[in-house]
Each structure stands twice: as C-alpha cells, then as structure tokens.
Motif scaffolding. Structure first.
Motif, PDB file in Angstrom:
ATOM      1  N   LYS A 122      -2.670  14.757 -12.134  1.00 28.62           N
ATOM      2  CA  LYS A 122      -2.475  15.305 -10.791  1.00 28.62           C
ATOM      3  C   LYS A 122      -1.737  14.306  -9.885  1.00 28.62           C
ATOM      4  CE  LYS A 122      -4.635  17.021  -6.688  1.00 28.62           C
ATOM      5  NZ  LYS A 122      -5.717  16.870  -5.756  1.00 28.62           N
ATOM      6  N   VAL A 123      -2.179  13.057  -9.922  1.00 28.69           N
ATOM      7  CA  VAL A 123      -1.632  12.077  -8.972  1.00 28.69           C
ATOM      8  C   VAL A 123      -0.355  11.403  -9.479  1.00 28.69           C
ATOM      9  CG1 VAL A 123      -2.138   9.950  -7.705  1.00 28.69           C
ATOM     10  CG2 VAL A 123      -3.914  11.670  -8.003  1.00 28.69           C
ATOM     11  N   ASP A 175     -10.833   3.881  -8.235  1.00 28.05           N
ATOM     12  CA  ASP A 175     -11.737   4.715  -7.434  1.00 28.05           C
ATOM     13  C   ASP A 175     -12.834   5.302  -8.324  1.00 28.05           C
ATOM     14  OD1 ASP A 175     -10.332   4.179  -5.239  1.00 28.05           O
ATOM     15  OD2 ASP A 175      -9.564   6.192  -4.870  1.00 28.05           O
ATOM     16  N   ASP A 233       0.058   0.946  -6.070  1.00 27.33           N
ATOM     17  CA  ASP A 233      -1.136   1.221  -5.274  1.00 27.33           C
ATOM     18  C   ASP A 233      -1.749   2.555  -5.683  1.00 27.33           C
ATOM     19  OD1 ASP A 233      -2.937   0.801  -3.010  1.00 27.33           O
ATOM     20  OD2 ASP A 233      -1.845   2.425  -2.049  1.00 27.33           O
ATOM     21  N   ARG A 234      -0.869   3.534  -5.878  1.00 27.61           N
ATOM     22  CA  ARG A 234      -1.345   4.880  -6.240  1.00 27.61           C
ATOM     23  C   ARG A 234      -2.042   4.827  -7.609  1.00 27.61           C
ATOM     24  NH1 ARG A 234       3.373   7.171  -5.302  1.00 27.61           N
ATOM     25  NH2 ARG A 234       3.830   8.002  -7.354  1.00 27.61           N
ATOM     26  N   ARG A 273      -5.427   3.094  -7.442  1.00 26.75           N
ATOM     27  CA  ARG A 273      -6.483   3.916  -6.842  1.00 26.75           C
ATOM     28  C   ARG A 273      -6.959   4.989  -7.813  1.00 26.75           C
ATOM     29  NH1 ARG A 273      -6.851   2.813  -1.224  1.00 26.75           N
ATOM     30  NH2 ARG A 273      -5.095   1.549  -0.561  1.00 26.75           N
ATOM     31  N   VAL A 274      -6.052   5.506  -8.618  1.00 23.79           N
ATOM     32  CA  VAL A 274      -6.449   6.524  -9.604  1.00 23.79           C
ATOM     33  C   VAL A 274      -7.546   5.966 -10.510  1.00 23.79           C
ATOM     34  CG1 VAL A 274      -5.680   7.726 -11.686  1.00 23.79           C
ATOM     35  CG2 VAL A 274      -4.281   7.796  -9.631  1.00 23.79           C
ATOM     36  N   ALA A 299       0.832  -1.195   0.000  1.00 18.66           N
ATOM     37  CA  ALA A 299       0.000   0.000   0.000  1.00 18.66           C
ATOM     38  C   ALA A 299       0.871   1.252   0.000  1.00 18.66           C
ATOM     39  CB  ALA A 299      -0.892   0.001   1.220  1.00 18.66           C
ATOM     40  N   GLY A 300       0.427   2.268  -0.687  1.00 19.45           N
ATOM     41  CA  GLY A 300       1.132   3.554  -0.673  1.00 19.45           C
ATOM     42  C   GLY A 300       2.196   3.667  -1.749  1.00 19.45           C
TER      43      GLY A 300
END
Lengths: 366, 680
Positions: free
Chosen positions: A324-325, A60, A52-53, A56-57, A47-48
């Motif tokens: 952005k992410v 989600d 993972d990032r 989630r992008v 995670a993290g």
C-alpha cells in the motif's frame, strides 16, 4: 512395577504441571526489557522522503513483535548524505537497546574511504537486512529517430545524455558502466539532486537516459512509460553466490543487464567498467537497507529485536502495508549472509578498490 | 469537470474531513507563528497520523495546516522582527518597522487580508490553468532556473536600502557562504574545516534567525523598550481596519504579486524559496515613492504576503498531477499521496479529479478561515508590541535557539545562530544591508547547481541562446536599469538623524567606525577564500572564485568609503578615541557585548547541563539580573519555558537533544520512576 509406574506417573504430572506453569511465567529478560520503554528509530535522511516512508512502514509495526510492546518513535537526523546519523550511531548513541537505525547501506563508500565516514559497518549490531527491487535504466523513446522499442536499439542510439547525481553514487556507476560496456557513446551530466530531478530532466529532454530506483520508475514515470514517451530498458540484477544474476520478481517487463550484454555481445562482461559495476552489484546483493544498533549494544536487546524483526518480516500484514505505502514488497536477506559480507570488508582485494576509485575519478568533471 | 469541482467542495465539508481541516488550521497557526518551525515540520508531525485515514480527510488536515503557516508566520515577522518561516523573511523589512511605529495591527490586518487573497487566488488560478502547467515546468530547465537565480540577485539593488555597493558585496558574501560543503561538481568539501557540520550547505534557519532575530532581541534587551517606540495611548491610526483598507487600496499590487507567487511557485527547487524576495524587490522597483521602504511602508508587507501564500497552491498541483514536487514540503505531500495508495498522474485529473479538487478547496477554505481567525485575534496579538522588552527577550531567545536547533540538531546550529547574531548586529550598526545575504545564500547553491548542469548538458555556453533565457535576460536588464536609475537619481534632502531616529529607531545607529573594521574583515575573508579555493579542481573552485573576486573589489571600495567616514567622524569629535567613546555610548556597545556574553554562557553551559535546563536557567538569570524582575515571575516564566521544551519540542516533535555531560551520568543515578526526558 506398580510402584515404579506410580512414580513415573507422579513425575509426569509434576513435569506437566511445571511446564504448564512455565507458560504463564513471564520471561523476566524478554518481557521486561522493553516494557514501558521507547525505542527511537534513527533515520539519516529527510522526513517525508522515500527512506523515511520505508522506515515508518517497518518500524511502526516492529513494536508489536517485541515482547513488552515498546513504543517506536521515528527521529530524523539528516546530513552528509546519511553519514551524520551513522557517525552518531557509531560513537554517541546509547547502547541499552533503545536506539535502532534504519536506512540504506553503502558499504562501498567505506571501502573507498569517502570523506565524512567516521564509522565502521562491521562494528554495528545488525538487526535486519532487506533488498529493495533493483534499479532500472530508462530513457526517452525518441533517442533514436525510428523510436526506441527494445534494448537492442541502444546500440543505434546517438547523442545520449546520461543524467546522474555524482560520480561516486552507486546508481551513477551502474549507468556509466553499462553504457561503456556496451560501447555506446554518451555524455555524463551530473548534479541532479535526486530521483525526482533526474526524472524531470529526462522528461524535459535536458538529458535522455538515466538510472533510477524501482519506486521512482513505477510511480513517477509510470505515465510517460504508458504513453510510450519513455521506456524501461533493463534492470541491474542482484548476484547470487556464483555471481550469476537473480531474476527480479517485481520487474517482469524488461531483461536484466547481464542478459542484455550477453545477447548483444555474445560473451560475459569483463574489464574495469565491469569490475566497478560488479562490485556495486555484489554489495547491493547482500543488503540495500538495514536495521542496525550501535556497536556493543546489550546482547539481550539485540537478540529480541532480531527475533521481532524476523517475525515481522514473515507476517502478512507487513506485506500488505508495503504494497500500500511503497507499491512493492522488499526481500528479506538472511542476516548471516549480510554479516559474512560485512565481516569480509577488510579482505576485499585492494586492486578492486583502486579500480573503483579510478573509475569514480574518471567520471568527475575536469 | 464542474461536477468534480463541486463534488470536491462537498467532500471537504463532509464529516470528518471538515473536522480534520479545522484541526490542521489550528495546528498550522501554532506551527507558523513559532520561529524556526514552518510547514515542513508541521507536515512531518502530522504525516504519521494520516496512515489510517481516508484520502480526503488526510489531505484536508495536511493542507489545512500547510496552507496557513505562511499566514500565521506573519505574526513573528511583524511583531518581533523574526521570520516565522522562510516564506516571511521579506515581510520583516517593513512589517517590524510598522510595529515599532505602533502600527502592528495595521500591518497584521493588511498581511492577513492579502494572505487570504493570495492563497485563494493561487489555488483558483492553478485549478483553471492545469493544462498549461506541465509545458511550463518542462520548459524551465537548468539554464532557465540559473537565469531566474540571476534575476533574483538583480533584486539586490532594491534590498540594499540605498547602499548598492555594500548590498552587492554582501550578496557576494552570501554566495560564498552558499558554497560551504560538498561541491556540486565533485565530492570535495569546500571551506569545511574538516567539520561534519560544514560538509552540507550552511543551514538556512540558524543563519536567518541569527542575522535578523538576535539583533532585534538584543535591541529590546539593551534599550529596555517595548517593540513599539510609541506608547499605546499615543498611536494614531494604524488599526486593523486600516490595514484591510490598505490591502484593498493596493489591489493591483496584490494581484501582481499573487500571480508571481503562483507561477514562480510551480518551478521545482526555486519558487517558494525566493518568491517573497522577488515580490518585495518588485514593489520597491515599481513604486514611485520609495522613501519609506525599510522604514514601515505597508506595500512592503502586502507584496511578499500576497506572493508567499499563492505559492502553496502553485506547488501543489504539479506534485499531484505530475509527481513533480516543487519543494521539500510538496515532496512530503507526494509521500502522503503514495501512502494513501494514490499515484500522481493523469488519474488525479480524471478518475480522482474530485479528490484533487478537494485539495484545492482545502487550501481555499483554510486560507479564508485562518484570515478570519487571526483578524479576530489581531487586536490582542498587536498588544505584544507594547509589552516591556525584558519580558519578551527570554521567550524569543527560547524560540530562536530551539528553531535553530531544528535545522540539524547539532551544536553547530547554535554556534551558527550566535555568530550570525554578532554579524547581524554589526551589519545593522554599520549600515550593511542584511537581506541580500539571505537572498544570495538561498540562490547560491541553486545557481551553482543549475550552472554546472547547463554547461554540461548544453555544451558550454550554448544554453544562453534558449528563448526563455533570452526573455529573462531582458527582464534582468530592465531590473538593473530601474536599480541604476535609483542610484544615480539626485538625492532628495536627507532627513535629519533625529527625525529618522524618532520614527524608526534607526539612523544614528549606522557608524563608519564600526563599518570600517567590518569591511576590512570581510575583505580579508574574500582574499582568504580565494587562495583556499586554488587547491580545488576548476569546476569545484569556479563558483566561489566568481563570488570572491568581485566581493573583494567591492569591499575594497567600501573600505575607502568607510575610511572617509571615519576621518569625518574624527574631525567632528576631535580625535579617534572621543569619536569611538561617543559611538560606543550612543550604540550601547558595552551592553551589547554583555548580552552576547549571556548568550555565549548559555551555549557553554548547554554542553554541561543540556538544553532542557540551560534555557530555563537563562530565563531566570536574565529576568532577575538584567530585567530586575522578582524571583516569582522569573521562576514562573522559566517553568513555562521548561514545560514548552519538554511537552512540545520533546514529546511532540521528538527532537534529538544535545548529549550533555549531565546526560552521560545522570541516568545511572536517577531513580527509575523519574522519566529521563523531563531533564535530559
């Protein structure tokens, strides 16, 4: 004639009315399958981290593009370099459409029979395939006394120390093969645990050259590059169907490796090192990351998720979110392209596989 | 700079940032206090909520939570002898004995005070020494990290509780265990028995919880006592205020350890993992009177607690300023930074300096707030040490096994915790020190990795002449000198066994009759590991062989030593059978076996009905059959446990649960309106 017209008119009105009604009748299969459901998104990395990032992008937002708007919950199952989650997806995951895996795909690992793999990429149900920007070869500018300014200077470099993770890593194979093809002597230093450690090793001078992901290069190394302490030398391009390099949109300040090779050597690359590199590039070109469901998952569920994924990837909001992410946008790869390559895994020439295995073995410490 | 410094403070106190900071603090208290959770899980939990927040609020919440976990983790370490998080492992060595003496409030008072001090100190020191950080980080390459690992191992002498021989052998065992899984040099798995679970390194949390927590929980179960051996009305002193006074009396120690924590904390991949052990080793070595360490010396609480909080600030700044995460937790914070659209680098020290300082302030404020909050609560928390043991056991077992499960969501985690529980029990009963095993397990893979890189990048042993390496070698020499002095110093008059037992509950519990078979098994393990390693290429086998050869030699000496002890024991009791019966009765070995039987039954039943049912079932059966409590209490307790599993571990943490037999057929017959997650 009038009667006939009346009949046609009536039929037309009924047909219109039925069509109109159809618009308001919810599709029982599509809308109800995921209504009030939770879809678990399985990630095989900690995670993290970067994976993972990225997961989630995408995931989600995926729920918004699926009829019934299911809740998406990300769960991590790190272990064995991501194999643990894939083994779970292959053998134990529910097949009712409530589990979706997302992560990097390493088809080559399956080809060479890496230990710990108890799955078969061909059997999964692909939902979406993407390509992240290509990986980059970077190094310290002090590797030659007059200062490294352009890729041509690589031929003058002496005492190169290439930092890597492990000989079987695709990134390491790309680094080694490029330097070998160019005929530049180097020392291969393995054991660094990930891109951050590699960047630090090059920054501190313990090593002086390495290959890294574009995300790592553009975020962590942006300042040393700006200050002139480091330089991006070339990137490793994806290949089209005729094995020609595809220009990377995200990378404009350096050439691709094939271009570098052709300019410096005046011919196309060849030989065992090139075969190893080509195999890595070839498979990375059809997908670097995928969203997949367990084998034999309910067909209706797979279709719904595929449509949702495709629709999401075309939306403007997902591009904004990626920028952005992640700091870049990924390329969508048509599932048919990825699937064709996946289905041909068994047809890969055994000689090419043996060549890759031998190349990996040659990188191991003795 | 000063303007940005105060602007950062102002930003944190603005609404809603201050609200999110407090939310983070409250979450952090909960996350830190539960064994097996900790800052990393807290960050993962809160990270998704920060996507839509502005940077100051997002970091106020994340750092508010992260900064306080190494304060609240002290509660489990002191009250239960169970490390709340990895950062408080060393605290249990003296914290728990203090609780056993009825001085839990004193230990908590001292720990909270120095934790707050360490956290604030770390943040301030880092803020003012920003220009030095990058050169420090860049000058610590693989050779320096390897030597720091060796320095950490040199602390074994201080962690061995007077048995250096066994301490060193245990350290070799720890290194051997650290080599399980894929080798650093090549993709060859070692000692994996072809199990997926063992392909990675052995996960730390199940090992620590098994080794330390299960033996202590079992102690409560088989002796049916409260944690404190002294009743509440007979305790003398030991209040929270005394603990605060202790912290101030030892101010110089707190400063030294906080400085260790701050600067060791910034070293990527090493700092946070071992700093509490280094601080503990330091306080033992630098103290003139070492007699009470391990038995309840308040300095043994102050040193690790001052150090572990200071690492938080230490690890943050290089992450933010240079994009170099010092640990997994700071890697997650780096991810949060990128999610906010902020890039680590000089901008964070220029354009966004106020945001950077708002992070520093968040850590400072969180540390102060949590210390005050926990001090207010400490009197109530300390009462746990007087609660009957049987009421604590089921709750602690829940947290221990669920904490172990968090390691990798694998059956292997439960088995590891169980096996390490047995090993921990045997070690405790036979005088084998447990801390060196953990220290070596942490350091083993870091050292092997650093050594492999050093020998490749610096051509053989060329790295040994690097200046910082030489300085660390000198420090190692001094450390070993201090350790050897304590070994060869003439022993002071031994306390009688009765005296020791009265104060700490230990003493008679160490028997050569248990130690001898343990030594023999350990010796055989080392021999087997040596021959197993011969099939691998040289770079893959070097490190395990380097551990098992001295390990086997040391264990052989321990066998001789233990054999003498057994002979002595047989002489005292007439014959071996009588000696064994005596020790078995004294140590309640029979009850211990039954307790392990309960745990084993729980694990086996988990395969059939899953964790959400088996843990409540364990609670009911334990309380009724073992604790002799009423059905009403047992059922009420079990429902509470079940609610915790369902609400916290399932709905909040979103754990993967074991796919039990029940989970394969129950969903098909369960009515649609019953949510599956309530049961499976």
């Amino acid at each position: 004639m009038k009667k006939r017209f009346e009949m046609t008119k009536k039929t037309g009105i009924v047909a219109m009315a039925m069509l109109f009604l159809l618009l308001f009748i919810p599709d029982p299969g599509f809308a109800q399958l995921y209504k009030d459901k939770t879809v678990t998104v399985l990630i095989g990395h900690p995670a993290g981290g970067g994976i993972d990032r990225m997961a989630r992008v995408f995931t989600d937002k995926l729920g918004d593009y699926i009829p019934g708007n299911p809740t998406m919950v990300v769960k991590t199952m790190p272990g064995a370099g991501g194999y643990k989650a894939l083994n779970f997806l292959y053998a134990k995951a529910p097949k009712d459409g409530t589990l979706l895996w997302f992560g990097p795909v390493q088809f080559v690992d399956q080809l060479i029979g890496s230990k710990g793999i108890r799955f078969d990429y061909k059997k999964f149900e692909p939902v979406g395939a993407i390509r992240v920007p290509p990986v980059v070869m970077f190094g310290r500018t002090d590797i030659i006394s007059s200062g490294f300014k352009s890729f041509e200077d690589i031929l003058k470099a002496d005492g190169l120390k290439l930092a890597g993770t492990t000989p079987k890593s695709g990134i390491d194979i790309q680094g080694r093969s490029a330097l070998e093809l160019l005929g530049v002597p180097f020392q291969y230093v393995t054991g660094y645990r990930g891109g951050a450690k590699i960047a630090l090793a090059v920054q501190s001078g313990e090593a002086n050259i390495a290959v890294t992901g574009f995300a790592n290069y553009s975020s962590r190394l942006a300042n040393p590059v700006k200050e002139g302490k480091m330089l991006g030398m070339w990137y490793y391009p994806y290949l089209d169907s005729s094995e020609e390099p595809i220009k990377a949109e995200a990378i404009t300040d350096m050439p691709d490796f094939i271009e570098v090779y052709r300019k410096l050597k005046g011919k196309n690359p060849e030989g065992p090192a090139w075969e190893a590199l080509k195999m890595i590039l070839e498979f990375r070109s059809v997908a670097t990351n995928m969203a997949m469901m367990p084998p034999d998952t309910d067909e209706a569920a797979v279709d719904i998720l595929r449509k949702g994924w495709a629709e999401m990837m075309m939306s403007e909001e997902i591009k904004v979110r990626q920028n952005k992410v992640l700091g870049y946008t990924v390329e969508s790869v048509p599932l048919s392209v990825t699937n064709d390559k996946l289905q041909s895994l068994d047809a890969v020439d055994p000689k090419r596989i043996e060549n890759l295995k031998a190349y990996i073995a040659a990188g191991a410490r003795k | 700079m000063f303007e940005a410094f105060f602007e950062g403070l102002f930003l944190v106190f603005q609404w809603p940032a201050i609200g999110f900071l407090m939310l983070g603090v409250v979450t952090g208290i909960w996350i830190g206090a539960i064994p097996g959770l900790g800052g990393i899980i807290g960050l993962v939990l809160l990270l998704p909520f920060t996507y839509g927040m502005e940077p100051v609020s997002a970091f106020a919440m994340l750092l508010g939570m992260y900064a306080v976990t190494s304060t609240s983790d002290t509660i489990a370490s002191i009250m239960l002898g169970v490390p709340g998080t990895a950062a408080s492992q060393a605290t249990i060595l003296d914290g728990y004995p203090l609780a056993q003496k009825g001085q839990a409030a004193r230990a908590l008072g001292a720990a909270f005070t120095v934790s707050a001090f360490g956290g604030v100190f770390g943040a301030f020191i880092l803020a003012v020494s920003l220009p030095l950080i990058l050169p420090i980080i860049l000058s610590f390459n693989s050779p320096e990290l390897f030597m720091l690992g060796v320095l950490g191992l040199a602390m074994v002498g201080s962690l061995s509780g007077g048995s250096i021989l066994k301490g060193l052998a245990v350290a070799c065992l720890g290194i051997l265990l650290s080599t399980i899984g894929f080798a650093e040099a090549d993709a060859i798995p070692r000692y994996d028995f072809d199990l997926d679970y063992l392909m990675d390194n052995l996960p730390m949390i199940p090992v620590v919880l098994g080794l330390f927590a299960i033996p202590e929980v079992m102690e409560l179960a088989i002796r049916n006592t409260s944690i404190s051996k002294i009743p509440a009305d007979q305790t003398q002193g030991g209040g929270m205020l005394e603990g605060i006074r202790d912290a101030f009396r030892n101010w110089w120690l707190a400063i030294r350890c906080a400085a260790f924590g701050t600067y060791v904390g910034i070293l990527p991949g090493l700092g946070a993992a071992i700093v509490d052990w280094i601080a503990y080793g330091h306080v033992v070595q630098s103290s003139k009177d070492k007699s009470q360490f391990g038995k309840g010396d308040i300095r043994g609480v102050i040193a690790p607690e001052a150090a572990n909080n200071a690492t938080k600030g230490g690890a943050l700044i290089p992450t933010v300023a240079f994009g170099i995460p010092g640990s997994l937790a700071t890697a997650i914070l780096l991810g949060a930074l990128l999610i906010q659209g902020l890039k680590p680098g000089p901008e964070m020290l220029t354009t966004h300096l106020n945001v950077t300082f708002s992070m520093v302030w968040s850590i400072i404020i969180a540390n102060i707030v949590v210390a005050i909050l926990l001090m207010i609560l400490s009197r109530q928390i300390a009462k746990v040490s007087f609660v009957p043991g049987h009421l604590l056991v089921p709750g602690v077992i829940l947290f221990v096994f669920m904490g172990a499960w968090l390691g990798g969501a694998s059956l292997g985690d439960w088995i590891t915790a169980f096996v390490m529980g047995i090993v921990g029990f045997l070690m405790k009963r036979s005088g084998w020190p447990r801390p060196p095993l953990i220290l070596a397990l942490i350091l083993g893979s870091i050292m092997e990795n650093s050594l492999q890189i050093s020998t490749q990048a610096h051509q053989g042993i060329g790295w040994l002449t690097r200046p910082i390496v030489l300085i660390i070698v000198a420090i190692i020499g001094i450390t070993l000198l201090f350790s050897s002095k304590s070994v060869f110093r003439p022993k002071k008059k031994k306390k009688t066994i009765k005296e020791e037992k009265k104060t700490t509950g230990k003493g008679i519990e160490r028997s050569p009759l248990i130690s001898l078979p343990f030594s023999i098994v350990l010796f055989l393990l080392f021999v087997w590991a040596f021959f197993e390693a011969q099939q691998w290429p040289a770079p893959v086998r070097q490190f395990p062989v380097a551990a098992v050869v001295p390990g086997a030699c040391l264990t052989l000496l321990a066998i001789i030593y233990d054999a003498k002890g057994v002979l002595q024991s047989v002489q005292n009791h007439g014959k071996l059978r009588t000696a064994w019966d005596h020790i078995s009765e004294t140590l309640l070995l029979g009850r211990a076996m039954i307790f392990f039987g309960y745990l084993l039954a729980m694990i086996i039943m988990m395969l059939v009905i899953g964790q959400k049912l088996v843990i409540p079932a364990f609670i009911v059966i334990y309380l009724i059959r073992w604790g002799k409590y009423s059905w009403r209490i047992a059922i009420g307790y079990a429902i509470g446990g079940w609610a915790l599993l369902v609400v916290f571990y399932d709905q909040i943490l979103h754990l993967f649960w074991y796919q039990s037999l029940l989970a394969t057929w129950l969903p098909s017959i369960l009515p649609e309106w019953i949510p599956r997650w309530l049961i499976i």
